[in-house]
Design a protein around this motif. Structure first.
Motif, mmCIF file in Angstrom:
data_model
loop_
_atom_site.group_PDB
_atom_site.id
_atom_site.type_symbol
_atom_site.label_atom_id
_atom_site.label_comp_id
_atom_site.label_asym_id
_atom_site.label_seq_id
_atom_site.Cartn_x
_atom_site.Cartn_y
_atom_site.Cartn_z
ATOM 1 N N LEU A 234 0.847 -1.185 0.000
ATOM 2 C CA LEU A 234 0.000 0.000 0.000
ATOM 3 C C LEU A 234 0.885 1.238 0.000
ATOM 4 O O LEU A 234 1.941 1.250 0.635
ATOM 5 C CB LEU A 234 -0.914 0.024 1.218
ATOM 6 C CG LEU A 234 -1.915 -1.126 1.377
ATOM 7 C CD1 LEU A 234 -2.727 -0.940 2.651
ATOM 8 C CD2 LEU A 234 -2.837 -1.219 0.184
ATOM 9 N N ALA A 235 0.455 2.276 -0.718
ATOM 10 C CA ALA A 235 1.207 3.529 -0.757
ATOM 11 C C ALA A 235 0.239 4.699 -0.694
ATOM 12 O O ALA A 235 -0.913 4.595 -1.122
ATOM 13 C CB ALA A 235 2.051 3.609 -2.030
ATOM 14 N N LEU A 236 0.728 5.819 -0.139
ATOM 15 C CA LEU A 236 -0.128 6.999 -0.014
ATOM 16 C C LEU A 236 -0.602 7.488 -1.372
ATOM 17 O O LEU A 236 -1.767 7.801 -1.564
ATOM 18 C CB LEU A 236 0.626 8.116 0.711
ATOM 19 C CG LEU A 236 0.719 8.024 2.235
ATOM 20 C CD1 LEU A 236 1.580 9.151 2.775
ATOM 21 C CD2 LEU A 236 -0.665 8.057 2.874
ATOM 22 N N ASP A 237 0.308 7.586 -2.315
ATOM 23 C CA ASP A 237 -0.038 8.037 -3.659
ATOM 24 C C ASP A 237 0.961 7.449 -4.656
ATOM 25 O O ASP A 237 1.892 6.734 -4.284
ATOM 26 C CB ASP A 237 -0.094 9.561 -3.757
ATOM 27 C CG ASP A 237 1.188 10.226 -3.262
ATOM 28 O OD1 ASP A 237 2.276 9.650 -3.473
ATOM 29 O OD2 ASP A 237 1.114 11.311 -2.676
ATOM 30 N N TRP A 252 8.971 -0.786 2.458
ATOM 31 C CA TRP A 252 7.535 -0.544 2.368
ATOM 32 C C TRP A 252 6.880 -0.394 3.742
ATOM 33 O O TRP A 252 5.764 0.109 3.847
ATOM 34 C CB TRP A 252 6.859 -1.692 1.611
ATOM 35 C CG TRP A 252 7.193 -1.719 0.159
ATOM 36 C CD1 TRP A 252 8.120 -2.492 -0.461
ATOM 37 C CD2 TRP A 252 6.604 -0.898 -0.859
ATOM 38 N NE1 TRP A 252 8.148 -2.223 -1.813
ATOM 39 C CE2 TRP A 252 7.226 -1.248 -2.077
ATOM 40 C CE3 TRP A 252 5.626 0.090 -0.868
ATOM 41 C CZ2 TRP A 252 6.900 -0.647 -3.288
ATOM 42 C CZ3 TRP A 252 5.298 0.692 -2.066
ATOM 43 C CH2 TRP A 252 5.925 0.332 -3.265
ATOM 44 N N ALA A 253 7.564 -0.848 4.782
ATOM 45 C CA ALA A 253 6.963 -0.819 6.118
ATOM 46 C C ALA A 253 6.617 0.613 6.540
ATOM 47 O O ALA A 253 5.541 0.886 7.072
ATOM 48 C CB ALA A 253 7.903 -1.461 7.131
ATOM 49 N N ASP A 254 7.552 1.550 6.306
ATOM 50 C CA ASP A 254 7.320 2.939 6.706
ATOM 51 C C ASP A 254 6.164 3.543 5.913
ATOM 52 O O ASP A 254 5.325 4.260 6.462
ATOM 53 C CB ASP A 254 8.603 3.748 6.482
ATOM 54 C CG ASP A 254 8.451 5.195 6.929
ATOM 55 O OD1 ASP A 254 8.132 5.418 8.106
ATOM 56 O OD2 ASP A 254 8.635 6.095 6.088
ATOM 57 N N GLU A 255 6.110 3.250 4.599
ATOM 58 C CA GLU A 255 5.042 3.790 3.756
ATOM 59 C C GLU A 255 3.683 3.239 4.181
ATOM 60 O O GLU A 255 2.690 3.966 4.249
ATOM 61 C CB GLU A 255 5.317 3.446 2.296
ATOM 62 C CG GLU A 255 4.300 4.002 1.318
ATOM 63 C CD GLU A 255 4.344 5.504 1.186
ATOM 64 O OE1 GLU A 255 3.385 6.091 0.636
ATOM 65 O OE2 GLU A 255 5.339 6.130 1.645
ATOM 66 N N VAL A 259 0.081 4.985 5.626
ATOM 67 C CA VAL A 259 -1.277 4.703 5.173
ATOM 68 C C VAL A 259 -2.163 4.336 6.356
ATOM 69 O O VAL A 259 -3.310 4.780 6.463
ATOM 70 C CB VAL A 259 -1.272 3.557 4.133
ATOM 71 C CG1 VAL A 259 -2.703 3.188 3.739
ATOM 72 C CG2 VAL A 259 -0.483 3.960 2.899
ATOM 73 N N GLN A 260 -1.620 3.540 7.277
ATOM 74 C CA GLN A 260 -2.372 3.144 8.464
ATOM 75 C C GLN A 260 -2.691 4.347 9.339
ATOM 76 O O GLN A 260 -3.801 4.468 9.871
ATOM 77 C CB GLN A 260 -1.564 2.109 9.255
ATOM 78 C CG GLN A 260 -2.313 1.492 10.432
ATOM 79 C CD GLN A 260 -3.514 0.679 9.991
ATOM 80 O OE1 GLN A 260 -3.508 0.099 8.913
ATOM 81 N NE2 GLN A 260 -4.554 0.645 10.815
ATOM 82 N N SER A 261 -1.719 5.249 9.482
ATOM 83 C CA SER A 261 -1.953 6.465 10.276
ATOM 84 C C SER A 261 -3.034 7.330 9.645
ATOM 85 O O SER A 261 -3.881 7.904 10.337
ATOM 86 C CB SER A 261 -0.645 7.260 10.400
ATOM 87 O OG SER A 261 0.351 6.506 11.047
ATOM 88 N N LEU A 262 -2.989 7.425 8.311
ATOM 89 C CA LEU A 262 -4.018 8.193 7.609
ATOM 90 C C LEU A 262 -5.392 7.574 7.821
ATOM 91 O O LEU A 262 -6.386 8.282 8.025
ATOM 92 C CB LEU A 262 -3.690 8.243 6.117
ATOM 93 C CG LEU A 262 -4.686 8.995 5.225
ATOM 94 C CD1 LEU A 262 -4.722 10.469 5.596
ATOM 95 C CD2 LEU A 262 -4.327 8.832 3.752
#
Length: 284
Positions: A234-237, A252-255, A259-262
């Motif tokens: 998953l990615a923000l954009d 990818w963990a940080d990205e 997404v989870q925080s959003l």
């Protein structure tokens, strides 16, 4: 004919029909003795004049040029109404409109997109756009559901095949979900299947630009884990996704944490807004 008169005078409110009904009822009682002696043939010019006021040839021409399928529905409705009655014409128009709507739902616009300046555009309209070297970005401009999910999967695999036949090595498929405003379980499962199909070819699915409700649906169904298990991410954009893809060993963990925080922020905002609306409803 009353509808034609309303249209010609620019009436739009339902109150117009109420006034017309009262006037017709009053005329039936007050002018009955005069009206009953008028031949029915004399009423024909009134109806014909009203119908002519409704027919707009410019609209037919514009619809034929812009939306040919809608023109077919309009023409069929007009011809049946002219040859039979308005009731049959409306029935034909209603049925054809349903079929056309189903066709639009099951065949939405899908596109491979490329970078044009700061935007992502359809390569069919912008063939000189910049495409990622090891990835392909696909966009669907519709809600994802059972009627179009299979076509999206087939479109993605076909797009990858075309790029590979041209000599490019594709490692990632980025699905731009900016225009996706809803998803059902069939589509959720399709994304997992697509991720597994790509994983078998040593390729990865990246879901970018997904709206918070879409991510929430995937997470509630337990399919986010399934997508990650199949090598998906998953990615923000799209920009964030391509920035990670360009790295030799992307983290990818940080990205995905972003997404989870959003998603959590969106849930909190939704809950707060919902409670305020409930309080306003009780207060009123």
């Amino acid at each position: 004919s009353r509808t034609a008169v309303n249209v010609s005078f620019g009436a739009t409110s339902l109150f117009t029909n109420a006034i017309a009904s009262v006037l017709v009822l009053g005329s039936m009682y007050a002018l009955r003795s005069a009206i009953e002696n008028i031949p029915r043939a004399c009423m024909a010019p009134i109806i014909i004049q009203g119908a002519l006021a409704v027919i707009d040839l410019h609209e037919f021409k514009a619809t034929l040029a812009a939306r040919p399928l809608e023109f077919v529905v309009m023409l069929a409705t007009f011809v049946v109404s002219l040859c039979l009655t308005v009731k049959e014409g409306l029935a034909v128009g209603f049925v054809l409109s349903i079929f056309k709507t189903l066709m639009d739902i099951s065949s939405p616009n899908m596109a491979v997109v490329a970078r044009v300046g700061d935007n992502w555009r359809d390569v069919r309209h912008f063939p000189n756009g910049e495409q990622p070297k090891n990835a392909i970005v696909v966009r669907i401009d519709a809600r994802l559901h059972f009627a179009n999910s299979r076509k999206l999967k087939e479109f993605c695999l076909a797009a990858i095949k075309i790029r590979e036949e041209s000599g490019d090595k594709i490692d990632y498929l980025v699905l731009d979900g900016k225009a996706i405003n809803g998803i059902d379980m069939t589509s959720c499962e399709m994304l997992v299947v697509l991720g597994e199909a790509l994983s078998g070819r040593k390729q990865h699915l990246v879901l970018a630009n997904l709206k918070a409700p879409i991510v929430a649906s995937l997470e509630a169904a337990g399919l986010v884990k399934s997508i990650k298990k199949a090598g998906g991410h998953l990615a923000l954009d799209v920009q964030h996704a391509l920035a990670l893809i360009s790295q030799p060993d992307p983290d990818w963990a940080d990205e995905e944490q972003k997404v989870q925080s959003l998603l959590e922020s969106s849930k909190a905002l939704y809950d707060t807004t919902g409670r305020r609306l409930m309080k306003m409803g009780k207060a009123s």
